[in-house]
Design a protein around this motif. Structure first.
Motif, short mmCIF file in Angstrom:
data_model
loop_
_atom_site.label_atom_id
_atom_site.label_comp_id
_atom_site.label_asym_id
_atom_site.label_seq_id
_atom_site.Cartn_x
_atom_site.Cartn_y
_atom_site.Cartn_z
N LEU A 1 0.83 -1.20 0.00
CA LEU A 1 0.00 0.00 0.00
C LEU A 1 0.86 1.25 0.00
O LEU A 1 0.59 2.21 -0.72
N PHE A 2 1.95 1.23 0.80
CA PHE A 2 2.84 2.39 0.85
C PHE A 2 3.44 2.66 -0.53
O PHE A 2 3.46 3.80 -1.01
N GLY A 3 3.89 1.56 -1.21
CA GLY A 3 4.49 1.74 -2.52
C GLY A 3 3.49 2.26 -3.54
O GLY A 3 3.82 3.09 -4.38
N VAL A 4 2.24 1.78 -3.42
CA VAL A 4 1.24 2.21 -4.39
C VAL A 4 0.95 3.70 -4.25
O VAL A 4 0.68 4.37 -5.24
N PHE A 5 1.06 4.24 -3.02
CA PHE A 5 0.83 5.67 -2.88
C PHE A 5 2.10 6.48 -3.02
O PHE A 5 2.04 7.69 -3.16
N HIS A 6 3.26 5.83 -2.98
CA HIS A 6 4.52 6.56 -2.99
C HIS A 6 4.99 6.88 -4.40
O HIS A 6 5.40 7.98 -4.70
N PHE A 7 4.90 5.87 -5.31
CA PHE A 7 5.35 6.10 -6.68
C PHE A 7 4.35 6.97 -7.42
O PHE A 7 3.19 7.09 -7.01
N ASN A 8 4.79 7.53 -8.54
CA ASN A 8 3.91 8.48 -9.22
C ASN A 8 3.57 8.08 -10.65
O ASN A 8 3.13 8.91 -11.43
#
Lengths: 109, 134
Positions: free
Chosen positions: B27-34
């Protein structure tokens, strides 16, 4: 004794997973592109599979795991089919536009 | 409660904890990358590794019966299905994005890429070329 340990643990896991599911839903609503939304739906499917498996152990109903397996297959199928349909629609529109532009150019020349 | 059951509980909890941490990382990665193709990397991790860890923990809780076998079947199915769905999603993104080249480097044909890779492999100073490219 055994029940009193497993029951709160499963309830806690279900609560944590449902919060993660809500965050996935936020991604699906925010996602600027279609691939974003499909990816979020795929992630939600994975988490729901874990939730169904936990429920199968919590309710002591083994057949719920069968439903989980079917859920996995349908989730995979939906992602593949929607992707293919979307690619097909996009290319169709693209070809129509190119044909229209080409036709206009021919008429002009 | 016997010692064996305590050990089962602890090992199962450990596996489920690892699975939850992997879901959280996802979840963190899904919101972190752009960008979608970056996010897909994080999202595909939870599909295989996260659900494997969670279901192995639940299998240890469940003991040796048919439920365990079905859970193992789910893990094996997702190992095959998740890379395929990721591939199809990335093809969807690559086919429908008109300005893909603003997000990543694109080679028009495979020969150019192969030539560049062969040239980089033959030369001794591979690092220099890569540094100049990036």
């Amino acid at each position: 004794m055994k029940e009193s340990i497993y029951h709160p643990l499963f309830i806690l896991l279900l609560i944590v997973l449902s919060f993660m599911l809500l965050v996935c839903l936020i991604r699906a609503v925010k996602g600027p592109r279609v691939a974003d939304r499909l990816m979020a739906v795929n992630m939600m499917g994975t988490m729901v599979m874990v939730m169904i498996s936990i429920l199968a152990l919590l309710l002591r109903e083994g057949y719920l795991v069968d439903i989980c397996l079917i859920y996995a297959m349908i989730s995979f199928l939906s992602v593949v089919v929607i992707s293919k349909v979307y690619i097909g629609i996009y290319e169709e529109q693209h070809h129509y536009q190119e044909d229209a532009e080409g036709g206009n150019a021919d008429e002009c020349s | 409660m016997s010692a064996v059951e305590w050990i089962r509980l602890i090992i199962g909890c450990l596996f489920i904890l690892v699975g939850m941490v992997i879901f959280f990382t996802e979840l963190f990665g899904v919101f972190h990358f752009n960008y979608v193709l970056n996010r897909m990397h994080a999202a595909a991790m939870g599909d295989t590794l996260g659900i494997s860890a969670c279901l192995i923990g639940l299998m240890i809780f469940s003991g040796l019966n048919f439920t365990t076998l079905k859970m193992f079947l789910i893990i094996v199915f997702l190992w095959f299905a998740s890379p395929v769905s990721s591939h199809v999603l990335s093809r969807l993104e690559a086919a429908t994005n008109d300005n893909l080249s603003s997000h990543c480097e694109i080679y028009e044909d495979v020969e150019t890429l192969e030539r560049e890779l062969a040239a980089a492999g033959k030369d001794g100073d591979t690092e220099k070329k890569e540094a100049s490219v990036s």
